[in-house]
Enzyme design. Structure first.
Site, PDB file in Angstrom:
ATOM      1  N   ASN A  37      36.959   8.051  -8.672  1.00  0.00           N
ATOM      2  CA  ASN A  37      36.338   8.681  -7.504  1.00  0.00           C
ATOM      3  C   ASN A  37      34.914   8.169  -7.259  1.00  0.00           C
ATOM      4  OD1 ASN A  37      36.068  10.426  -5.364  1.00  0.00           O
ATOM      5  ND2 ASN A  37      35.935  12.292  -6.604  1.00  0.00           N
ATOM      6  N   HIS A 122      42.937  26.338  -9.138  1.00  0.00           N
ATOM      7  CA  HIS A 122      41.533  26.615  -8.822  1.00  0.00           C
ATOM      8  C   HIS A 122      41.442  27.775  -7.836  1.00  0.00           C
ATOM      9  CE1 HIS A 122      39.911  22.289  -9.686  1.00  0.00           C
ATOM     10  NE2 HIS A 122      40.727  22.720 -10.626  1.00  0.00           N
ATOM     11  N   ARG A 147      41.460  29.042 -12.777  1.00  0.00           N
ATOM     12  CA  ARG A 147      40.046  28.686 -12.930  1.00  0.00           C
ATOM     13  C   ARG A 147      39.272  29.345 -11.808  1.00  0.00           C
ATOM     14  NH1 ARG A 147      37.178  22.811 -12.044  1.00  0.00           N
ATOM     15  NH2 ARG A 147      36.828  23.704  -9.994  1.00  0.00           N
ATOM     16  N   TYR A 159      29.196  23.023  -7.079  1.00  0.00           N
ATOM     17  CA  TYR A 159      30.432  22.337  -7.446  1.00  0.00           C
ATOM     18  C   TYR A 159      31.616  23.320  -7.489  1.00  0.00           C
ATOM     19  CZ  TYR A 159      34.293  20.973 -10.221  1.00  0.00           C
ATOM     20  OH  TYR A 159      35.589  20.784 -10.629  1.00  0.00           O
ATOM     21  N   ASP A 213      34.550  26.085 -15.183  1.00  0.00           N
ATOM     22  CA  ASP A 213      33.998  24.736 -15.367  1.00  0.00           C
ATOM     23  C   ASP A 213      32.500  24.771 -15.069  1.00  0.00           C
ATOM     24  OD1 ASP A 213      33.436  22.039 -15.435  1.00  0.00           O
ATOM     25  OD2 ASP A 213      35.051  21.447 -14.052  1.00  0.00           O
ATOM     26  N   HIS A 215      30.643  22.127 -15.446  1.00  0.00           N
ATOM     27  CA  HIS A 215      30.420  20.797 -14.877  1.00  0.00           C
ATOM     28  C   HIS A 215      29.164  20.125 -15.401  1.00  0.00           C
ATOM     29  CE1 HIS A 215      31.578  17.950 -11.550  1.00  0.00           C
ATOM     30  NE2 HIS A 215      32.740  18.378 -11.975  1.00  0.00           N
ATOM     31  N   GLU A 239      34.710  24.976 -19.683  1.00  0.00           N
ATOM     32  CA  GLU A 239      34.806  23.507 -19.613  1.00  0.00           C
ATOM     33  C   GLU A 239      33.444  22.868 -19.358  1.00  0.00           C
ATOM     34  OE1 GLU A 239      37.519  22.330 -16.537  1.00  0.00           O
ATOM     35  OE2 GLU A 239      36.623  20.330 -16.399  1.00  0.00           O
ATOM     36  N   GLU A 265      36.979  15.174 -19.407  1.00  0.00           N
ATOM     37  CA  GLU A 265      37.525  14.500 -18.217  1.00  0.00           C
ATOM     38  C   GLU A 265      36.787  13.194 -17.935  1.00  0.00           C
ATOM     39  OE1 GLU A 265      36.985  17.662 -15.372  1.00  0.00           O
ATOM     40  OE2 GLU A 265      35.260  16.667 -14.499  1.00  0.00           O
ATOM     41  N   ARG A 286      40.284  16.989 -22.528  1.00  0.00           N
ATOM     42  CA  ARG A 286      40.651  16.893 -21.098  1.00  0.00           C
ATOM     43  C   ARG A 286      40.948  15.476 -20.618  1.00  0.00           C
ATOM     44  NH1 ARG A 286      41.143  19.685 -17.242  1.00  0.00           N
ATOM     45  NH2 ARG A 286      39.388  19.085 -15.926  1.00  0.00           N
ATOM     46  N   HIS A 315      42.984  16.578 -17.277  1.00  0.00           N
ATOM     47  CA  HIS A 315      42.325  16.610 -15.977  1.00  0.00           C
ATOM     48  C   HIS A 315      43.395  16.388 -14.888  1.00  0.00           C
ATOM     49  CE1 HIS A 315      39.007  14.387 -13.428  1.00  0.00           C
ATOM     50  NE2 HIS A 315      39.150  15.630 -13.037  1.00  0.00           N
ATOM     51  N   ASP A 319      41.312  14.065  -6.932  1.00  0.00           N
ATOM     52  CA  ASP A 319      40.878  12.671  -6.825  1.00  0.00           C
ATOM     53  C   ASP A 319      41.684  11.769  -7.761  1.00  0.00           C
ATOM     54  OD1 ASP A 319      38.841  14.436  -8.401  1.00  0.00           O
ATOM     55  OD2 ASP A 319      38.652  12.466  -9.332  1.00  0.00           O
ATOM     56  N   GLU A 342      45.830  20.808 -15.633  1.00  0.00           N
ATOM     57  CA  GLU A 342      45.172  21.213 -14.385  1.00  0.00           C
ATOM     58  C   GLU A 342      46.049  20.844 -13.188  1.00  0.00           C
ATOM     59  OE1 GLU A 342      41.435  19.225 -13.755  1.00  0.00           O
ATOM     60  OE2 GLU A 342      40.780  20.661 -12.239  1.00  0.00           O
ATOM     61  N   TRP A 406      25.522  16.823 -11.555  1.00  0.00           N
ATOM     62  CA  TRP A 406      26.299  17.500 -10.526  1.00  0.00           C
ATOM     63  C   TRP A 406      27.548  18.075 -11.186  1.00  0.00           C
ATOM     64  CZ3 TRP A 406      31.299  16.464  -8.546  1.00  0.00           C
ATOM     65  CH2 TRP A 406      31.664  17.324  -7.467  1.00  0.00           C
TER      66      TRP A 406
END
Ligand code: KDG
Ligand code: MG
Length: 406
Positions: A37, A122, A147, A159, A213, A215, A239, A265, A286, A315, A319, A342, A406
């Protein structure tokens, strides 16, 4: 079975996907996902300019030898671009071998270890109330693992959060032209997250697995605090609580909390997670097919994880293309130390470009039983969706503009 041709197909049915197609003298074709991605064309070029010429004339059955030829043979090792390219070749070769054998891929890996694959979805909301509604809506769809991510008061964009009123899309962002910038405040987030899970747990009861998550946005001690604050809500996992590249951070996290930890991930090889796994600093790994060197390398990671009681949690964001999803589901059905998969459904446009045998039924998935990994590409349709430059957003600290995770 000799490889006669290999081609990279880049398309953008709503978002960019990079697919490798390998053709053989037996008339069989194999597909591998090579999508990274925001850096898609780097992998496409790595494949077209450097890998494809080495594939022509090779025996498609020699998967292991080809993997090492591309990994050791390049001299320059690891990294997301290299490993996504190797993954694409590896996935396409497993697809071909399974098609040649007339079997679904999971049979070649050792057969099914379970009837079906537990997946998590999600539930994203603009605030706590909206997130609770989304959790309950996904529960109605049959998901047993959910999640939850919510907007944070005082932050405009976060995010994993969708605000339909702002026209947000329910998938991982891929902003056109240049990266957009979001403002981040750890203090606001750390105050908000326990309130979110208090509300979600009350609404949904005890019989649903809840995941979250972070992130990569917390320092080790902040991650430890969040993991501890979330303990009463009994998460399935927390996560990416802190950036994944520093194993020592996870030791600190472990000292403070029994919340199960998932990471990986962004990992590409066994070497990224060897220490975390051997020291049992995480509970779920992941890594998945496309970014971790394909089925051949992912099963090596899973085997190391198995002897340290670490389970898999591949993961599966949107994407990653349906080709990765299909291959991952075969892996999940086989892998003895499976944890969870996921699942973010792709858009109808994407599903049409990538017809597939895998299916979802009330919180579980199955890869299907057609020979190979069961995912194909409609090239004529793919050609109608040309590549569009796209980036993930970046985060800056709200108070002073420092670039953040991010
Ligand atoms: O491209 C980045 C996404 O794959 C990532 O942000 C998704 O964190 C993610 C997740 O858990 O699905
Ligand atoms: Mg994640």
């Amino acid at each position: 079975m000799k490889i006669t041709a290999a081609r990279v197909i880049v398309c953008s049915p709503g978002r960019n996907f990079v697919t490798l197609k390998i053709e053989t003298d037996q008339g069989l074709t194999g597909l591998g996902d090579a999508t990274l991605n925001g850096r898609e064309l780097a992998v496409a070029s790595y494949l077209t300019d450097h890998v494809v010429p080495c594939l022509i004339g090779r025996d498609a059955h020699r998967i292991e030898d080809t993997w090492h030829y591309l990994y050791r043979g390049a001299y320059w090792r690891r990294g997301p671009v290299t490993m996504s390219a190797i993954a694409a070749v590896d996935t396409a070769l497993w697809d071909l071998k399974a098609k040649a054998a007339g079997m679904p891929l999971y049979q070649l890996l050792g057969g099914a270890s379970r009837e079906r694959v537990l997946v998590y979805c999600h539930a994203n909301g603009r605030d706590i109330e909206h997130t609770v509604d989304e959790v309950l809506r996904h529960r109605e769809l049959g998901y047993e693992a959910i999640r939850a991510q919510s907007g944070v008061p005082g932050l405009d964009k976060v995010y994993g959060v969708v605000d339909p009123d702002k026209g947000d899309q329910p998938y991982e962002p891929a902003d056109a032209d240049l990266p957009s910038e979001h403002a981040w405040s750890t203090e606001k987030y750390l105050r908000h997250a326990p309130r979110l899970f208090d509300a979600v747990r009350r609404a949904v009861g005890d019989d649903v697995h809840l995941l979250h998550d972070a992130h990569h946005r917390l320092t080790p001690i902040e991650a430890a605090r969040l993991a501890r604050d979330l303990e009463p809500f009994r998460l399935f996992w927390l996560e990416d609580a802190t950036p994944a590249e520093n194993p020592d951070a996870f030791r600190l996290l472990r000292q403070h909390s029994t919340t199960p930890i998932a990471v990986g991930e962004v990992f590409n090889t066994l070497w990224d997670c060897k220490g975390l796994i051997e020291q049992q600093l995480v509970d779920y790994i992941r890594a998945t097919v496309v970014h971790a060197g394909g089925i051949t390398h992912l099963r090596r990671i899973a085997d190391l994880a198995a002897i340290h009681q670490v389970r898999t949690g591949c993961h599966g964001a949107t994407d990653l293309s349906p080709v990765c999803m299909g291959a991952a589901l075969h892996f999940d059905l086989w892998v003895p130390n499976f944890g969870i998969q996921e699942h973010m459904p792709h858009t109808a446009e994407t599903d049409a470009v990538f017809p597939h045998a895998y299916r979802f039924e009330r919180g579980y998935m199955h890869p299907g039983d057609v020979p190979g990994h069961g995912v194909e590409i409609d090239e004529a349709l793919a050609a109608k969706y040309p590549y569009r430059r796209a980036y993930l957003p970046v985060n800056r600290q709200q108070h002073d503009g420092t670039l953040w995770h991010w």
